[in-house]
Design an enzyme around this catalytic site. Structure first.
Site, PDB file in Angstrom:
ATOM      1  N   ASP A  90      33.178  41.627  42.093  1.00 30.19           N
ATOM      2  CA  ASP A  90      34.007  42.208  41.037  1.00 30.19           C
ATOM      3  C   ASP A  90      33.149  42.766  39.902  1.00 30.19           C
ATOM      4  OD1 ASP A  90      36.800  42.377  41.197  1.00 30.19           O
ATOM      5  OD2 ASP A  90      37.047  40.212  40.931  1.00 30.19           O
ATOM      6  N   LYS A 142      43.231  43.113  50.336  1.00 33.80           N
ATOM      7  CA  LYS A 142      41.774  42.991  50.293  1.00 33.80           C
ATOM      8  C   LYS A 142      41.265  42.254  51.530  1.00 33.80           C
ATOM      9  CE  LYS A 142      41.694  43.140  45.228  1.00 33.80           C
ATOM     10  NZ  LYS A 142      41.586  42.418  43.941  1.00 33.80           N
ATOM     11  N   GLN A 191      40.950  36.358  42.181  1.00 30.17           N
ATOM     12  CA  GLN A 191      41.941  37.314  41.678  1.00 30.17           C
ATOM     13  C   GLN A 191      42.411  36.921  40.281  1.00 30.17           C
ATOM     14  OE1 GLN A 191      42.753  40.138  43.199  1.00 30.17           O
ATOM     15  NE2 GLN A 191      44.367  40.761  41.800  1.00 30.17           N
TER      16      GLN A 191
END
Ligand code: GUN
Length: 302
Positions: A121, A54, A98
């Site tokens: 997200d 990412k 994460q």
């Protein structure tokens, strides 16, 4: 019928190119690049790979890219403190923590602490609520469901009016948001899961079948309606002794070869939904940057 194999890598490359172009336009308008901060707590090897990919992709797209690696022993208070600093940093448009987080940390408290405008997200209750209320155009939408929808669109177009969609899996990360997105496209949506009775019969009703249960090759060829579009979100490594001792292979939730004999289009594993997730993270970061600066939302649809 032999299904068309949906090339997720190719579609992801198109989305990434659009995100890079939008980042350039943003830089010209705002005088700074979009900024993405990715936070990893602990040393989970799979998470380390995801986070590195990412951050790298964000750099390659010309973003300001920050990676914060914290030890597994990090306290919830220390993580909340980092989130508060990133919320307050005007050059950061996207914050991704994460998952999974270590057990001692309340993940829901951390996700709720992220500024919804920076929640790339799409896991903050504000963004979940906007999506559920049918206002996806105002929301940041979770990356994997958003990517899955672009693949559906590439196969059968944007309107799903009159189509039956079945989502297998009810997670907050994939199942529930993808069901909302299918509903927004006017599909008739069924959410099935591990406690559903006669799952094969439910799957056989699907014109669009999205598999996100995390059970390797659960969905067989005779569960597929002829001509269906099959989107396989699952990915797991399983032993493959037929390839030699100790060998493994990656599989999804669908027995792909069997399903491809019946479906009209199907995503492979790997190379289907997987490549879309990072591409959509770049898209979401550029989108967040535009919205934060009062610029019109860029489009990333197929
Ligand atoms: N872990 C597995 N998938 C995801 C995701 O989409 N976002 C985050 N933050 N963590 C994950």
């Amino acid at each position: 019928m032999t299904a068309r194999i949906i090339d997720g890598k190719a579609v992801a490359a198109t989305v990434t190119a659009k995100a890079r172009a939008a980042a350039e336009a943003f830089k010209a308008a705002a005088g700074r690049p979009p900024g993405l901060a990715v936070v990893l707590v602990g040393e989970d090897p799979a998470s380390q790979v995801y986070v590195r990919n990412k951050s790298r992709e964000a750099e390659a797209a010309g973003f300001r890219s920050e990676q914060h690696n914290l030890p597994a022993t990090t306290s919830e208070a220390a993580l909340l403190d980092l989130v508060a600093r990133l919320n307050a940093d005007p050059g950061i448009d996207g914050i991704l923590v994460q998952l999974p987080l270590p057990k001692a940390i309340d993940a829901s408290r951390v996700l709720t602490a992220i500024d919804p405008a920076k929640d790339v997200d799409g896991f903050h209750p504000v963004n979940v609520g906007l999506l559920a209320a049918g206002s996806a155009e105002k929301a940041l939408v979770p990356c994997t469901p958003a990517g899955a929808m672009i693949l559906v669109e590439s196969a059968i177009g944007a309107s799903l009016a009159g189509k039956q969609a079945v989502v297998v899996g009810r997670s907050n990360i994939v199942g529930k948001p993808v069901a909302q997105l299918l509903l927004q496209r006017d599909a008739t949506v069924t959410i099935a899961h591990s406690r559903t009775a006669d799952l094969p019969a439910i799957c056989r009703t699907a014109d669009v079948l999205v598999a996100a249960v995390g059970r390797p090759e659960l969905i067989r060829g005779d569960w597929i309606k002829p001509g269906a579009v099959v989107i396989d979100v699952g990915i797991q490594r399983i032993p493959a002794p037929e390839r030699g001792e100790g060998k493994t292979r990656l599989v999804g939730d669908v027995a792909t070869a069997e399903a491809a004999a019946v479906a009209s289009a199907i995503t492979p594993v790997p190379g289907g939904v997987g490549p879309m997730t990072i591409a959509m993270l770049m898209a979401n970061t550029v989108t967040a940057a535009h919205l934060r600066e009062g610029l019109p939302r860029p489009a990333f649809n197929a």
